[in-house]
Design a protein around this motif. Structure first.
Motif, PDB file in Angstrom:
ATOM      1  N   UNK A  79       1.702  13.967 -13.045  1.00  0.00           N
ATOM      2  CA  UNK A  79       1.888  12.954 -11.996  1.00  0.00           C
ATOM      3  C   UNK A  79       2.083  11.566 -12.590  1.00  0.00           C
ATOM      4  N   UNK A  80       1.410  11.302 -13.729  1.00  0.00           N
ATOM      5  CA  UNK A  80       1.519   9.981 -14.345  1.00  0.00           C
ATOM      6  C   UNK A  80       2.908   9.734 -14.941  1.00  0.00           C
ATOM      7  N   UNK A  81       3.672  10.813 -15.149  1.00  0.00           N
ATOM      8  CA  UNK A  81       5.023  10.664 -15.709  1.00  0.00           C
ATOM      9  C   UNK A  81       6.061  10.514 -14.601  1.00  0.00           C
ATOM     10  N   UNK A  82       5.646  10.712 -13.351  1.00  0.00           N
ATOM     11  CA  UNK A  82       6.579  10.648 -12.217  1.00  0.00           C
ATOM     12  C   UNK A  82       6.794   9.194 -11.807  1.00  0.00           C
ATOM     13  N   UNK A  83       8.062   8.758 -11.818  1.00  0.00           N
ATOM     14  CA  UNK A  83       8.358   7.362 -11.531  1.00  0.00           C
ATOM     15  C   UNK A  83       7.989   6.992 -10.075  1.00  0.00           C
ATOM     16  N   UNK A  84       8.249   7.942  -9.169  1.00  0.00           N
ATOM     17  CA  UNK A  84       7.936   7.696  -7.760  1.00  0.00           C
ATOM     18  C   UNK A  84       6.444   7.470  -7.561  1.00  0.00           C
ATOM     19  N   UNK A  85       5.651   8.274  -8.251  1.00  0.00           N
ATOM     20  CA  UNK A  85       4.196   8.135  -8.126  1.00  0.00           C
ATOM     21  C   UNK A  85       3.722   6.778  -8.677  1.00  0.00           C
ATOM     22  N   UNK A  86       4.357   6.355  -9.803  1.00  0.00           N
ATOM     23  CA  UNK A  86       4.009   5.047 -10.391  1.00  0.00           C
ATOM     24  C   UNK A  86       4.355   3.918  -9.423  1.00  0.00           C
ATOM     25  N   UNK A  87       5.542   4.039  -8.759  1.00  0.00           N
ATOM     26  CA  UNK A  87       5.947   3.007  -7.786  1.00  0.00           C
ATOM     27  C   UNK A  87       4.980   2.978  -6.612  1.00  0.00           C
ATOM     28  N   UNK A  88       4.563   4.176  -6.193  1.00  0.00           N
ATOM     29  CA  UNK A  88       3.622   4.256  -5.060  1.00  0.00           C
ATOM     30  C   UNK A  88       2.277   3.595  -5.429  1.00  0.00           C
ATOM     31  N   UNK A  89       1.849   3.881  -6.669  1.00  0.00           N
ATOM     32  CA  UNK A  89       0.583   3.283  -7.134  1.00  0.00           C
ATOM     33  C   UNK A  89       0.680   1.751  -7.156  1.00  0.00           C
ATOM     34  N   UNK A  90       1.868   1.282  -7.660  1.00  0.00           N
ATOM     35  CA  UNK A  90       2.070  -0.164  -7.790  1.00  0.00           C
ATOM     36  C   UNK A  90       2.067  -0.840  -6.434  1.00  0.00           C
ATOM     37  N   UNK A  91       2.837  -0.251  -5.474  1.00  0.00           N
ATOM     38  CA  UNK A  91       2.944  -0.878  -4.147  1.00  0.00           C
ATOM     39  C   UNK A  91       1.600  -0.801  -3.429  1.00  0.00           C
ATOM     40  N   UNK A  92       0.894   0.301  -3.579  1.00  0.00           N
ATOM     41  CA  UNK A  92      -0.392   0.412  -2.875  1.00  0.00           C
ATOM     42  C   UNK A  92      -1.424  -0.553  -3.477  1.00  0.00           C
ATOM     43  N   UNK A  93      -1.295  -0.811  -4.787  1.00  0.00           N
ATOM     44  CA  UNK A  93      -2.213  -1.761  -5.439  1.00  0.00           C
ATOM     45  C   UNK A  93      -1.919  -3.191  -4.955  1.00  0.00           C
ATOM     46  N   UNK A  94      -0.583  -3.502  -4.821  1.00  0.00           N
ATOM     47  CA  UNK A  94      -0.213  -4.863  -4.388  1.00  0.00           C
ATOM     48  C   UNK A  94      -0.655  -5.113  -2.967  1.00  0.00           C
TER      49      UNK A  94
END
Lengths: 179, 134
Positions: free
Chosen positions: B118-133
């Protein structure tokens, strides 16, 4: 004085087995003699020089001990000191110049070999025995002067000398050399 | 067996003969050392006794460089060495802390329920970033 400094150099090299270190030791001993004892009567200078020389050799070993402690601690820099393996008394001998060519070459070779064996045997003596032997019989100091130079009792000098002579005789006999 | 003193004298004779067989250059360096020592004679009234002893075999005096370091240089060398040891220790400590952080992070990742891919998935990283912001 040339004889004295050559004998001092040989004494140092018997002890430390390193030419550069031996030269440094002799130079330091000369400097200390001139700096600290320049005003002493000429008769006292040989004994003083021997005392300074022995102390400078001891200082060398003390510094070497401190250095090797640090080297052991800093294991990244630690390398075995292989000077013992590299040392070969035969290397200290050079062919005599042509001016001495009149002497029998075979005799010269034999003498060089005997000197090498003796120097090798001396290097193997315990340090205090070697010091006592060289001061008494090579530098021709009397027992009291040798004791003063070595910083020990006259009895110790006699004991060290006697043991040194017996050890040397044993080592040379083992090599088939009879004087 | 011959007496001790006689044996010792014979040895001494050979040793003296051995001093004539020094390596080339050694005798010259010894002479240089002697002249350097003579140059160090500080007080003129000390000259006569020592001069007789030291200069019998040598040429005139000349000032030569001392081969070993002076005490002040030794102190500087010791200070530099100490500084080096401290710097080396500090660097090792920092490296240890960094390795420890990586180990903790690895342990957290490996022990979590989320699959490691999951950590290698770009979509998951974007989701993490937007949810953090947010």
């Amino acid at each position: 004085m040339a004889d004295v400094e050559r004998r001092a150099y040989k004494q140092a090299i018997f002890a430390v087995r390193d030419e550069d270190a031996a030269l440094d030791i002799v130079q330091d001993a000369m400097l200390k003699l001139t700096e600290n004892y320049g005003g002493k009567p000429a008769g006292e200078l040989p004994m003083l020089f021997q005392r300074i020389l022995q102390n400078t050799i001891h200082d060398h070993f003390r510094r070497q001990k401190v250095r090797s402690t640090w080297t052991t601690l800093l294991s990244a820099l630690g390398q075995k000191d292989d000077r013992d393996e590299e040392y070969d008394p035969l290397e200290t001998l050079q062919a005599k110049s042509d001016s001495n060519a009149a002497a029998d070459p075979a005799l010269q070779l034999e003498q060089s070999q005997i000197i090498a064996l003796i120097e090798q045997a001396l290097s193997r003596l315990p340090a205090r025995q070697r010091e006592a032997f060289l001061l008494r019989y090579w530098e021709e100091l009397d027992v009291a002067e040798a004791a003063a130079a070595m910083g020990c009792s006259e009895g110790s000098v006699k004991t060290h000398c006697s043991r040194a002579v017996h050890a040397l005789a044993g080592m040379l006999a083992a090599k088939g050399l009879k004087l | 067996m011959m007496p001790e003193s006689e044996f010792a004298k014979k040895i001494a004779t050979y040793l003296t003969a051995g001093t004539t067989e020094l390596k080339p250059g050694v005798a010259y360096r010894l002479q240089q050392a002697r002249t350097a020592a003579l140059a160090r004679l500080a007080q003129p009234d000390k000259m006569p006794a020592i001069e007789r002893e030291l200069s019998m075999a040598g040429p005139g005096y000349s000032r030569g460089p001392r081969r070993s370091g002076s005490p002040s240089w030794r102190w500087i060398a010791a200070a530099v060495l100490l500084l080096g040891i401290v710097a080396f220790g500090w660097q090792q400590w920092q490296a240890y802390i960094q390795v420890k952080e990586f180990e903790d992070l690895d342990a957290q990742i490996l022990s979590s329920d989320l699959p490691i891919d999951a950590y290698l998935d770009r979509g998951f990283q974007n989701w993490l970033k937007t949810s953090y912001e947010r």
